[in-house]
Design a protein around this motif. Sequence first.
Motif, PDB file in Angstrom:
ATOM      1  N   VAL A  42       0.075  -5.892  15.515  1.00  0.00           N
ATOM      2  CA  VAL A  42      -0.753  -5.875  16.719  1.00  0.00           C
ATOM      3  C   VAL A  42      -0.990  -4.446  17.213  1.00  0.00           C
ATOM      4  O   VAL A  42      -1.983  -4.172  17.893  1.00  0.00           O
ATOM      5  CB  VAL A  42      -0.086  -6.716  17.839  1.00  0.00           C
ATOM      6  N   PHE A  43      -0.118  -3.522  16.841  1.00  0.00           N
ATOM      7  CA  PHE A  43      -0.208  -2.157  17.342  1.00  0.00           C
ATOM      8  C   PHE A  43      -1.385  -1.406  16.708  1.00  0.00           C
ATOM      9  O   PHE A  43      -1.838  -1.759  15.619  1.00  0.00           O
ATOM     10  CB  PHE A  43       1.091  -1.401  17.052  1.00  0.00           C
ATOM     11  N   LEU A  51       6.084   2.492  12.610  1.00  0.00           N
ATOM     12  CA  LEU A  51       6.754   1.274  13.052  1.00  0.00           C
ATOM     13  C   LEU A  51       7.215   0.428  11.871  1.00  0.00           C
ATOM     14  O   LEU A  51       8.317  -0.145  11.888  1.00  0.00           O
ATOM     15  CB  LEU A  51       5.825   0.469  13.957  1.00  0.00           C
ATOM     16  N   PHE A  52       6.384   0.332  10.842  1.00  0.00           N
ATOM     17  CA  PHE A  52       6.792  -0.405   9.651  1.00  0.00           C
ATOM     18  C   PHE A  52       7.967   0.264   8.958  1.00  0.00           C
ATOM     19  O   PHE A  52       8.874  -0.409   8.460  1.00  0.00           O
ATOM     20  CB  PHE A  52       5.621  -0.543   8.666  1.00  0.00           C
ATOM     21  N   ALA A  88       7.745   7.986   1.024  1.00  0.00           N
ATOM     22  CA  ALA A  88       6.365   7.506   0.981  1.00  0.00           C
ATOM     23  C   ALA A  88       5.649   7.761   2.300  1.00  0.00           C
ATOM     24  O   ALA A  88       4.450   8.058   2.322  1.00  0.00           O
ATOM     25  CB  ALA A  88       6.356   6.015   0.658  1.00  0.00           C
ATOM     26  N   PHE A  89       6.386   7.650   3.390  1.00  0.00           N
ATOM     27  CA  PHE A  89       5.785   7.859   4.716  1.00  0.00           C
ATOM     28  C   PHE A  89       5.301   9.297   4.874  1.00  0.00           C
ATOM     29  O   PHE A  89       4.213   9.549   5.390  1.00  0.00           O
ATOM     30  CB  PHE A  89       6.809   7.533   5.804  1.00  0.00           C
ATOM     31  N   PHE A  90       6.096  10.261   4.419  1.00  0.00           N
ATOM     32  CA  PHE A  90       5.742  11.663   4.604  1.00  0.00           C
ATOM     33  C   PHE A  90       4.837  12.195   3.489  1.00  0.00           C
ATOM     34  O   PHE A  90       4.083  13.149   3.697  1.00  0.00           O
ATOM     35  CB  PHE A  90       7.007  12.527   4.689  1.00  0.00           C
ATOM     36  N   SER A  91       4.896  11.585   2.292  1.00  0.00           N
ATOM     37  CA  SER A  91       4.129  12.118   1.166  1.00  0.00           C
ATOM     38  C   SER A  91       2.655  11.747   1.236  1.00  0.00           C
ATOM     39  O   SER A  91       1.791  12.523   0.848  1.00  0.00           O
ATOM     40  CB  SER A  91       4.719  11.613  -0.151  1.00  0.00           C
ATOM     41  N   GLU A 173       2.140  -0.440   4.380  1.00  0.00           N
ATOM     42  CA  GLU A 173       2.332  -1.875   4.309  1.00  0.00           C
ATOM     43  C   GLU A 173       1.055  -2.627   4.622  1.00  0.00           C
ATOM     44  O   GLU A 173       0.122  -2.090   5.197  1.00  0.00           O
ATOM     45  CB  GLU A 173       3.430  -2.299   5.296  1.00  0.00           C
ATOM     46  N   PRO A 174       1.003  -3.902   4.237  1.00  0.00           N
ATOM     47  CA  PRO A 174      -0.160  -4.709   4.583  1.00  0.00           C
ATOM     48  C   PRO A 174      -0.264  -4.868   6.092  1.00  0.00           C
ATOM     49  O   PRO A 174       0.728  -5.054   6.773  1.00  0.00           O
ATOM     50  CB  PRO A 174       0.135  -6.061   3.918  1.00  0.00           C
ATOM     51  N   MET A 175      -1.451  -4.806   6.611  1.00  0.00           N
ATOM     52  CA  MET A 175      -1.633  -4.819   8.056  1.00  0.00           C
ATOM     53  C   MET A 175      -2.525  -5.983   8.473  1.00  0.00           C
ATOM     54  O   MET A 175      -3.250  -6.551   7.663  1.00  0.00           O
ATOM     55  CB  MET A 175      -2.270  -3.500   8.526  1.00  0.00           C
ATOM     56  N   GLN A 176      -2.505  -6.293   9.757  1.00  0.00           N
ATOM     57  CA  GLN A 176      -3.390  -7.224  10.426  1.00  0.00           C
ATOM     58  C   GLN A 176      -3.943  -8.343   9.545  1.00  0.00           C
ATOM     59  O   GLN A 176      -3.269  -9.334   9.287  1.00  0.00           O
ATOM     60  CB  GLN A 176      -4.534  -6.450  11.104  1.00  0.00           C
ATOM     61  N   ASP A 177      -5.182  -8.181   9.055  1.00  0.00           N
ATOM     62  CA  ASP A 177      -5.837  -9.239   8.293  1.00  0.00           C
ATOM     63  C   ASP A 177      -5.081  -9.598   7.024  1.00  0.00           C
ATOM     64  O   ASP A 177      -5.111 -10.745   6.585  1.00  0.00           O
ATOM     65  CB  ASP A 177      -7.265  -8.815   7.920  1.00  0.00           C
ATOM     66  N   ASN A 178      -4.405  -8.612   6.439  1.00  0.00           N
ATOM     67  CA  ASN A 178      -3.680  -8.849   5.199  1.00  0.00           C
ATOM     68  C   ASN A 178      -2.511  -9.818   5.411  1.00  0.00           C
ATOM     69  O   ASN A 178      -2.341 -10.783   4.661  1.00  0.00           O
ATOM     70  CB  ASN A 178      -3.177  -7.518   4.654  1.00  0.00           C
TER      71      ASN A 178
END
Length: 234
Positions: A42-43, A51-52, A88-91, A173-178
Amino acid sequence: MEKSLLTNFENMFSTDSRKNKSAMANGILLFFTIITVFVIPVFPGAYLNLLFSISLTGIFFFAVLSLKNERKSLIRVSIFLTLAIWVAFFSKFEILNIVFRGLNFLFFIFLVISLIKQVSSTSTVTIKVIVDSITGYLLLGFAFSLIVAIISIKIPGAYNTNFSAILERNMLEPMQDNIYYTFMTYTTTGYGDIAPTHAISKSLAVLISVSGQLYVAVIIAMLVGKYASLKKPE
């Protein structure tokens, strides 16, 4: 039977520190799972990656504490995945994100199987058993959303909507619609607003829907069997 259920409930909140710690870890694992599946999508997009990363780190950590029989094998895996998610977040490299999703999928499948084994090993229905059952159900659905994410990126046009465009902006990560599509398929609700259009995505949709129904059938059979075992023979 009522006394047995009451005893099980009291045991979950007894003064036994080991029981309390184990029950608390299972509850917090469910909390992070619910946050990951229902709340974080939702964010706004600017906060999704961070957040993920935080929520999945929580899942990795409390999975170790929740699964007492698999604790030794999970510790190293959880540490590795925790490091991988932040790398993965920083790369921001797409290939790392795809590899990360694949590893996460395998981890969550292992985690779901371990939770089912943990549920099946108990002799009665307890709050912990119910919490593990719900956690396993949500994690299995989320695990499939990781594969949907990979397919939506690597096979353009695999679905009739372009929700993969969000993922291509270095999303971990997969988001919202996914997530929405995956769980609509997983629960066989199928509103039809998002649909698979490629042979691979259609085959995956069948696997997701069948897996969701099989999970519910297996868990219900276990819980009913354990509940019935509480009855005293007349």
